[in-house]
Scaffold this active site. Structure first.
Site, PDB file in Angstrom:
ATOM      1  CE  LYS A  54      43.057  30.714  46.883  1.00 42.01           C
ATOM      2  NZ  LYS A  54      43.095  29.616  45.902  1.00 42.01           N
ATOM      3  CD  GLN A  98      41.114  26.606  44.895  1.00 48.73           C
ATOM      4  OE1 GLN A  98      41.193  27.821  45.035  1.00 48.73           O
ATOM      5  NE2 GLN A  98      42.020  25.782  45.375  1.00 48.73           N
ATOM      6  CG  ASP A 121      46.584  30.478  40.981  1.00 49.39           C
ATOM      7  OD1 ASP A 121      46.950  30.862  42.104  1.00 49.39           O
ATOM      8  OD2 ASP A 121      45.634  29.704  40.810  1.00 49.39           O
TER       9      ASP A 121
END
Length: 290
Positions: A54, A98, A121
């Protein structure tokens, strides 16, 4: 019949190039680059790989990457304090924590602490609600990537029958809502669905997101159907999906491979969401529909 391979790497490269071009225009207009903050708690090997990927994709798109790596014994209060700082940081347009998190941290509490307008997200309950009622918000990156692959392969999805196998908040539920938004007739199936193969066999579109290696087999599929395999399962033979590729590719019309299918699109959609967040926060109109 031999299924066409849906090339997620190529689709992701196209989307990332489009994002990069928009980032250049955005930076020229606003005097700054969009910024994505990624937080990793602990040393989970798979999570570390995702975070590196990412970060690399963010920088390649010309965006600012803010990476925060915290020890595994970080307390929930410490992580929430970091989220608060990132919420208040004008240079940060997107925040990604994460998952999974260590056991001492309540993931739901952390997710709901993120500013919904920086929740690239798409996991915050506010964004889940926006998706459910058709308001602009952020959609989880994996189902968004799946939808883009389906549109590229099939064009108009209106009227098609779709089965989503899996009911998670991260993939299954938002995937079903996105397909409904494109006027598909959608069934959400799961481990307790009666006669699952028969349900799947009626579908023009099958999205498998259950985390069970090679669960969906070719004999389950409608000939000519389009199969999106979200599963990433680590086995002794390497990465495999939730779909038995060999038998399914003999029946389906088109199918995503694992790896090289949905995975690259997930990361491309993350940087896309980060750019969209920056544009909304600056009141900047993107030239391209990403």
């Amino acid at each position: 019949m031999t299924a066409r391979i849906i090339d997620g790497k190529a689709a992701a490269a196209t989307l990332r190039a489009a994002v990069g071009a928009e980032v250049e225009r955005f930076q020229a207009a606003t005097g700054r680059a969009p910024g994505l903050a990624v937080v990793l708690v602990g040393e989970d090997p798979a999570s570390a790989v995702y975070v590196r990927s990412k970060g690399k994709a963010t920088r390649e798109a010309g965006m600012a990457s803010f990476e925060h790596k915290l020890p595994a014994d970080t307390s929930e209060a410490e992580l929430l304090a970091l989220v608060d700082r990132l919420n208040a940081d004008a240079a940060v347009d997107g925040i990604l924590v994460q998952l999974p998190l260590p056991r001492q941290i309540d993931a739901a509490r952390v997710i709901t602490r993120i500013d919904p307008d920086k929740d690239v997200d798409g996991f915050h309950p506010v964004n889940a609600g926006r998706l459910a009622i058709g308001l602009p918000g952020f959609v989880p990156c994996t189902p968004l990537g799946c939808l883009k692959l389906l549109r590229a392969e099939l064009g108009d999805l209106s009227g098609k029958s779709a089965v989503v196998i899996g009911r998670s908040n991260i993939v299954g539920k938002p995937m079903a809502l996105l397909l409904l938004g494109d006027s598909c007739t959608v069934t959400i199936a799961h481990s307790r669905t009666a006669d699952l193969p028969d349900v799947v066999r009626r579908a023009d579109i099958v999205v498998a997101a259950v985390g069970k290696t090679n669960m969906v087999r070719g004999e389950w599929l409608k000939p000519g159907s389009t199969v999106i395999d979200v599963g990433i399962n680590r086995t002794e033979a390497g990465l495999t999906g939730d779909v038995d590729f060999a038998s399914a590719s003999a029946v389906a019309g088109a199918i995503t491979p694992v790896p090289g299918g949905v995975g690259p699109m997930t990361i491309a959609c993350l940087i896309r969401n980060s750019l969209v967040s920056a544009a909304r926060r600056e009141g900047y109109a993107l030239k391209e529909d990403l």
